[in-house]
Design a protein around this motif. Sequence first.
Motif, short mmCIF file in Angstrom:
data_model
loop_
_atom_site.label_atom_id
_atom_site.label_comp_id
_atom_site.label_asym_id
_atom_site.label_seq_id
_atom_site.Cartn_x
_atom_site.Cartn_y
_atom_site.Cartn_z
N ALA A 27 -20.25 15.40 14.32
CA ALA A 27 -21.59 15.94 14.51
C ALA A 27 -22.21 16.42 13.20
CB ALA A 27 -21.55 17.09 15.51
N SER A 28 -21.35 16.91 12.29
CA SER A 28 -21.88 17.47 11.04
C SER A 28 -20.75 17.56 10.02
CB SER A 28 -22.44 18.87 11.31
OG SER A 28 -22.85 19.50 10.13
N ILE A 29 -21.11 17.29 8.77
CA ILE A 29 -20.17 17.46 7.66
C ILE A 29 -20.73 18.58 6.79
CG2 ILE A 29 -19.11 16.40 5.63
CD1 ILE A 29 -19.35 13.69 7.10
N GLU A 30 -19.96 19.65 6.67
CA GLU A 30 -20.40 20.83 5.91
C GLU A 30 -19.51 20.99 4.67
OE1 GLU A 30 -23.10 22.30 6.86
OE2 GLU A 30 -23.25 21.38 8.83
N SER A 31 -19.84 21.94 3.82
CA SER A 31 -19.07 22.16 2.60
C SER A 31 -17.69 22.77 2.88
CB SER A 31 -19.84 23.08 1.65
OG SER A 31 -20.06 24.34 2.26
N PHE A 32 -17.47 23.21 4.12
CA PHE A 32 -16.21 23.87 4.48
C PHE A 32 -15.42 23.10 5.54
CE2 PHE A 32 -19.91 25.64 6.53
CZ PHE A 32 -19.63 25.48 7.88
N GLY A 33 -15.94 21.98 6.03
CA GLY A 33 -15.22 21.19 7.03
C GLY A 33 -16.15 20.32 7.85
N VAL A 34 -15.58 19.73 8.90
CA VAL A 34 -16.29 18.75 9.73
C VAL A 34 -16.33 19.22 11.17
CG1 VAL A 34 -16.21 16.37 10.56
CG2 VAL A 34 -15.57 16.88 8.19
N ILE A 53 -12.61 20.24 12.00
CA ILE A 53 -11.54 19.70 11.16
C ILE A 53 -11.71 20.27 9.75
CG2 ILE A 53 -10.37 17.64 10.31
CD1 ILE A 53 -11.99 16.02 12.40
N SER A 54 -10.70 21.00 9.26
CA SER A 54 -10.74 21.48 7.88
C SER A 54 -10.49 20.28 6.97
CB SER A 54 -9.69 22.56 7.65
OG SER A 54 -8.40 22.00 7.71
N PHE A 55 -10.89 20.39 5.71
CA PHE A 55 -10.70 19.27 4.79
C PHE A 55 -9.22 18.89 4.66
CE2 PHE A 55 -14.86 20.59 2.68
CZ PHE A 55 -15.58 19.67 3.43
N ALA A 56 -8.33 19.87 4.69
CA ALA A 56 -6.90 19.59 4.57
C ALA A 56 -6.38 18.73 5.72
CB ALA A 56 -6.10 20.89 4.51
N GLU A 57 -7.05 18.77 6.86
CA GLU A 57 -6.60 18.01 8.03
C GLU A 57 -7.33 16.69 8.22
OE1 GLU A 57 -3.98 18.55 9.84
OE2 GLU A 57 -3.48 20.42 8.82
N LEU A 58 -8.17 16.30 7.26
CA LEU A 58 -8.91 15.04 7.38
C LEU A 58 -8.03 13.82 7.08
CD1 LEU A 58 -12.45 15.68 5.87
CD2 LEU A 58 -11.88 15.01 8.21
N ALA A 59 -7.22 13.90 6.01
CA ALA A 59 -6.46 12.72 5.58
C ALA A 59 -5.23 13.14 4.80
CB ALA A 59 -7.34 11.82 4.71
N TRP A 60 -4.24 12.25 4.75
CA TRP A 60 -3.03 12.51 3.98
C TRP A 60 -3.32 12.36 2.49
CZ3 TRP A 60 0.68 14.91 6.29
CH2 TRP A 60 0.91 14.70 7.65
N ALA A 66 -15.74 14.53 1.85
CA ALA A 66 -15.39 14.26 3.26
C ALA A 66 -15.94 12.91 3.70
CB ALA A 66 -15.92 15.37 4.15
N THR A 67 -17.08 12.50 3.11
CA THR A 67 -17.67 11.21 3.49
C THR A 67 -16.83 10.03 3.02
OG1 THR A 67 -19.08 11.34 1.52
CG2 THR A 67 -20.05 12.06 3.62
N ASP A 68 -15.80 10.28 2.19
CA ASP A 68 -14.85 9.22 1.86
C ASP A 68 -13.96 8.90 3.07
OD1 ASP A 68 -15.83 9.31 -0.75
OD2 ASP A 68 -14.14 10.50 -1.52
N ILE A 69 -13.90 9.85 4.02
CA ILE A 69 -13.01 9.72 5.18
C ILE A 69 -13.80 9.50 6.47
CG2 ILE A 69 -11.13 10.80 6.47
CD1 ILE A 69 -10.47 10.21 3.49
N VAL A 70 -14.85 10.30 6.69
CA VAL A 70 -15.64 10.21 7.93
C VAL A 70 -17.13 10.23 7.63
CG1 VAL A 70 -13.90 11.28 9.42
CG2 VAL A 70 -15.59 12.72 8.28
N ARG A 71 -17.91 9.80 8.60
CA ARG A 71 -19.38 9.81 8.51
C ARG A 71 -19.95 10.46 9.76
NH1 ARG A 71 -20.40 8.22 3.55
NH2 ARG A 71 -19.57 6.23 2.93
N VAL A 72 -21.10 11.08 9.64
CA VAL A 72 -21.78 11.66 10.80
C VAL A 72 -22.05 10.53 11.79
CG1 VAL A 72 -23.89 12.79 11.61
CG2 VAL A 72 -22.78 13.58 9.52
N GLY A 73 -21.74 10.79 13.04
CA GLY A 73 -21.92 9.79 14.10
C GLY A 73 -20.68 8.97 14.38
N GLN A 74 -19.71 8.98 13.50
CA GLN A 74 -18.47 8.21 13.67
C GLN A 74 -17.65 8.78 14.81
OE1 GLN A 74 -16.13 7.91 10.07
NE2 GLN A 74 -14.27 7.43 11.19
N ARG A 75 -17.04 7.90 15.60
CA ARG A 75 -16.13 8.32 16.66
C ARG A 75 -14.75 8.55 16.05
NH1 ARG A 75 -17.27 9.28 21.11
NH2 ARG A 75 -15.27 8.86 22.03
#
Length: 188
Positions: A27-34, A53-60, A66-75
């Motif tokens: 729904a939203s990507i902020e400076s502190f998480g998703v 989702i905190s940034f630490a929990e986005l990817a290994w 964060a947009t390297d991993i997810v985009r707004v609207g992505q399932r």
Amino acid sequence: MDIAETPGLWEFLSSLALGERLSGRVASIESFGVFVALDDGPAHPVYPGVGFISFAELAWQRFEEATDIVRVGQRVTCEFLQFDTWNGEARLSLRATRPDPFQTFADDTRIGQTLPGRVTKLVPFGAFVEVAEGIEGLVHLLELAWTPVETPEEAVRVGDQVRVVVTEVDRQYRRLVLSRRRALPPQL
């Protein structure tokens, strides 16, 4: 508005079980998480989604944005970590739904093994070397060369292709310790 009094929100969050898989839309990507709007969850009275989702929990792997991993609207499908009662949200992990590349690397690697790598970052106490995609290890300053160096720049530069020896693999903390000195011919 008191989040605890939001109809259905507390009941929904209280019903979630550790490790449960939840799906939704970013729904939203902020400076502190998703924030994630969960498919089966109620709307949040303050935030753009009831999942977070905190940034630490986005990817290994390490990433810049964060947009390297997810985009707004992505399932996305995430694993439930905890009910954050302060913010009234579900803390989620996207990376927990994917295999940990470090553990796979550790399964196939042994102490004393020599590996090719690329210097990715210099720090005052050594250099980080990528030895597999997304797998970096530290070469301590004392292990950069046979002769002592005061800064890593005296031995290597970012982008250098080097050979290193694995000296430690710490599965729990996902830490890899390497030696460039042990991969070099001895100095006479």
